[in-house]
Structures are given as structure tokens and as C-alpha cells.
Design an enzyme around this catalytic site. Sequence first.
Site, PDB file in Angstrom:
ATOM      1  N   SER A  91      22.983  91.701  -4.140  1.00 62.06           N
ATOM      2  CA  SER A  91      23.916  90.850  -3.391  1.00 62.06           C
ATOM      3  C   SER A  91      24.346  91.486  -2.079  1.00 62.06           C
ATOM      4  O   SER A  91      25.108  90.888  -1.324  1.00 62.06           O
ATOM      5  CB  SER A  91      25.158  90.581  -4.244  1.00 62.06           C
ATOM      6  OG  SER A  91      25.953  91.742  -4.367  1.00 62.06           O
ATOM      7  N   THR A 202      28.092  90.126  -2.838  1.00 64.08           N
ATOM      8  CA  THR A 202      29.066  90.653  -1.867  1.00 64.08           C
ATOM      9  C   THR A 202      29.905  91.786  -2.453  1.00 64.08           C
ATOM     10  O   THR A 202      30.199  91.800  -3.636  1.00 64.08           O
ATOM     11  CB  THR A 202      30.043  89.564  -1.381  1.00 64.08           C
ATOM     12  OG1 THR A 202      29.314  88.449  -0.901  1.00 64.08           O
ATOM     13  CG2 THR A 202      30.981  90.062  -0.303  1.00 64.08           C
ATOM     14  N   THR A 220      27.592  91.894   2.723  1.00 66.19           N
ATOM     15  CA  THR A 220      26.855  91.021   1.801  1.00 66.19           C
ATOM     16  C   THR A 220      25.470  90.668   2.328  1.00 66.19           C
ATOM     17  O   THR A 220      25.213  90.749   3.532  1.00 66.19           O
ATOM     18  CB  THR A 220      27.637  89.700   1.605  1.00 66.19           C
ATOM     19  OG1 THR A 220      27.050  88.943   0.563  1.00 66.19           O
ATOM     20  CG2 THR A 220      27.635  88.850   2.870  1.00 66.19           C
ATOM     21  N   ARG A 230      22.252  81.122   8.372  1.00 66.79           N
ATOM     22  CA  ARG A 230      23.537  80.816   7.729  1.00 66.79           C
ATOM     23  C   ARG A 230      24.398  82.082   7.633  1.00 66.79           C
ATOM     24  O   ARG A 230      23.962  83.116   7.172  1.00 66.79           O
ATOM     25  CB  ARG A 230      23.292  80.248   6.340  1.00 66.79           C
ATOM     26  CG  ARG A 230      24.558  79.965   5.521  1.00 66.79           C
ATOM     27  CD  ARG A 230      24.919  81.081   4.570  1.00 66.79           C
ATOM     28  NE  ARG A 230      26.001  80.731   3.652  1.00 66.79           N
ATOM     29  CZ  ARG A 230      26.643  81.609   2.897  1.00 66.79           C
ATOM     30  NH1 ARG A 230      26.319  82.876   2.944  1.00 66.79           N
ATOM     31  NH2 ARG A 230      27.605  81.232   2.095  1.00 66.79           N
ATOM     32  N   ASP A 233      31.353  83.703   4.637  1.00 66.91           N
ATOM     33  CA  ASP A 233      32.694  84.140   5.023  1.00 66.91           C
ATOM     34  C   ASP A 233      32.745  85.627   5.358  1.00 66.91           C
ATOM     35  O   ASP A 233      33.619  86.068   6.111  1.00 66.91           O
ATOM     36  CB  ASP A 233      33.685  83.843   3.882  1.00 66.91           C
ATOM     37  CG  ASP A 233      33.263  84.481   2.556  1.00 66.91           C
ATOM     38  OD1 ASP A 233      32.049  84.702   2.347  1.00 66.91           O
ATOM     39  OD2 ASP A 233      34.151  84.768   1.740  1.00 66.91           O
ATOM     40  N   THR A 253      34.981  87.504  -2.420  1.00 67.29           N
ATOM     41  CA  THR A 253      33.574  87.342  -2.778  1.00 67.29           C
ATOM     42  C   THR A 253      33.417  85.940  -3.380  1.00 67.29           C
ATOM     43  O   THR A 253      34.398  85.334  -3.789  1.00 67.29           O
ATOM     44  CB  THR A 253      33.119  88.390  -3.821  1.00 67.29           C
ATOM     45  OG1 THR A 253      33.926  88.261  -4.996  1.00 67.29           O
ATOM     46  CG2 THR A 253      33.254  89.806  -3.300  1.00 67.29           C
ATOM     47  N   GLY A 254      32.186  85.480  -3.433  1.00 69.26           N
ATOM     48  CA  GLY A 254      31.958  84.144  -3.976  1.00 69.26           C
ATOM     49  C   GLY A 254      31.550  83.166  -2.891  1.00 69.26           C
ATOM     50  O   GLY A 254      31.062  83.574  -1.831  1.00 69.26           O
TER      51      GLY A 254
END
Length: 350
Positions: A91, A202, A220, A230, A233, A253-254
Site C-alpha cells: 500500500s 497508506t 501511499t 489519480r 487524499d 488512511t482509507g
Amino acid sequence: MTDSVSRRTFVGAAGAAAALTALPRGAAALEPTLKAPAIHLKPVARFGAVSSGNGLRAVNKTFELVSAGTDTLDAAVEGVKIQELDPDDNSVGYGGLPNEMGVVQLDASCMHGPTRRAGAVGALEGIKTPSEVARLVMKYTDHIMLVGEGAKQFALSYGFKEENLLTDRSRQLWLEWRANRGKEDDWLDVPEGEKMARVTGTINLDVVNTKGEISSITTTSGLSWKIPGRCGDSPIVGAGQYCDNDVGAAGSTGRGESNIMVCGGFLTVEHMRRGMKPTDACLETLKRVLAATPPRLLRPDGRPDFGLQFYAVNKAGDFGAASFYPDQFAAHDGREGALRDCAFLYQRSR
Ligand code: GLY
């Protein structure tokens, strides 16, 4: 000690107040040596570092370096670099899952509380440690964010080596995804497998030292199989991480798109500015995310169909984390580093 006012702080302030009331009336004015001791109502900072569930080694490293006198951001960078350089963390950094073209594009941002500066890179290719490049943007330029080819050339100018970031494992996962991504695939003669979920990994790390100096960093490889270019955040100052040296720091994260919509790093720090403890601040930000979530991202029961976590530390060294569903985070309280349970909004239904 998570989310708690230190006993030392409380006793110190109470003791000073008691000494002041014990002075005979007017004594302080008549005799300088009897002047009341200063009352420090501001909390005394303790070391505190909080990170995502993959950040246990990172918070331990950060503690070790900060204890030896290293600046909080420099220590945090060394901490997250452990994950960036780890081929088994798919990740972050080297070994991160690639975009839909099979190219690993990395995002990172950081903030340094004492100097109130920030730096970021987005869609950076070929450089294993975007955290270090984000810090260079912060340190040596009047810009905040560099992206794509410009970010790579900037890194190369500082002596970074261009490398292939795809490991055999991350290439294999990408090939399996490509082979199974839909009925209309053009791809033949490739290994077949289960339909593969898209994942966001991340690492975020937020740290305060005993002088109350705060820093934050997030790095990340972003959403797996993303459209090239792309950015999530993580490279967005105020979303993937945010730090205010007067208050605290927070990061995430997420699912990055959901965080960007509420500027979650900034919002969480603002909740703490208004007096919330870190865990409550993280939960409050998650509620705001939910309120901003379109129906297509909700399950039939109205709960989010994606994962998102927030982590926060305040100037006193309290820390906390929250997630939609049960999860873990890493933290170091100045005595030991450990994985802990996040606060959460919903039990995951089976
Ligand atoms: N939070 C990581 C990303 O969405 O890219």
C-alpha cells in the site's frame, strides 16, 4: 495514556494554585521573594506518536529518534520510510499496487509544526520514498506540491535513483486484476483468479515531542488499479494529514475521495482546537464524512461501503484513532509502542 490529562500536569497546576492562596494578603507586593510562583495552566507535553495499523515499526523508530533529539518531522520520515522500503507492504512505496496501466504512482505530504511549513508530491513514479521528496519540497522551495514528471525530475536533481517500484508480487496482483476485471476484457492467456477488490493502504504518522513540537506525514501508493494520474487524499495538505503546532496533528488512511470532501485532517485538528480529545475529534470527522457520502457508496442499511480511518495527536501528547468499522492503529506513548483498537461507529455486520 490515551486521551487523558496527565496527573503531573493537574497536580502541578493545583499545587501552584494552593501556594498562591496561602500567601498573606499583600505579601507579594511588599516582598519580591514571596512572589507567587507562575501557574502553568497549559498542559505539559508528553511524547506521543500515532499511526495506522501498519505503523508499529514506524512509531517505535520515531520514538527512538525523537528521544535522541531528532526533529519530529525528520523522525517521522525515517519511521514511514520503513514501510515505503518494505516490498511486502503493497500500500506504500516500493511494492505498492500500481495503477490500471501497471505503473506505481506514489503520493505523500508532510507538515512541520515548529516552522509551519508543508510539502507534497503526487503521482510520483520511480522513486521509492516519496516522504523524503515531500520534505524536500517543503524545505527548499516556496511551493507546496509537485506532481508527476516534475516531481520526479525534482527528486532526481537531489540525487534520488530512479527504480522500478513494481515487485514480482505486485505485478502478479495487477495481472490477476487485469485478467478478471470484466466480461469485455481484451486480455487473453493470463492467469485467472477471483475478481479482485480495489484496495487503499497508506501510512499516516502524527507525532509530538516533550517540547510540544508537532509534525505529521502521510505516504501511499494510493488506490490500486487507479486511473493514471489519480491523486487521493494523502498528498492533499488538510486532507491526508494536517498539523497545527498550537493544537495537534491528524491524518487518514482509507478511501481518499471521501476524506478530501471534508478536508478531514484539517477538520479533525479544528475539532481538537475546540476542545475535543483526539478520539472524539476523529469520530466527529467520520460523522461528517458520512453526512457527505452519496447513496451509491452506502450499503442498503445506510452504512458506508468503504473503509476510512482517522488518527490524531494533541499538543499534550494524547492520541486516538477512529474508523467506521473495528480496526487497529499503532501508537507510542513514550513508554512503549503497541497496536490498539480504534474507536468505531459500527460493528461490521456479518
Ligand atoms: N488514502 C489513500 C488514497 O485514497 O489514495
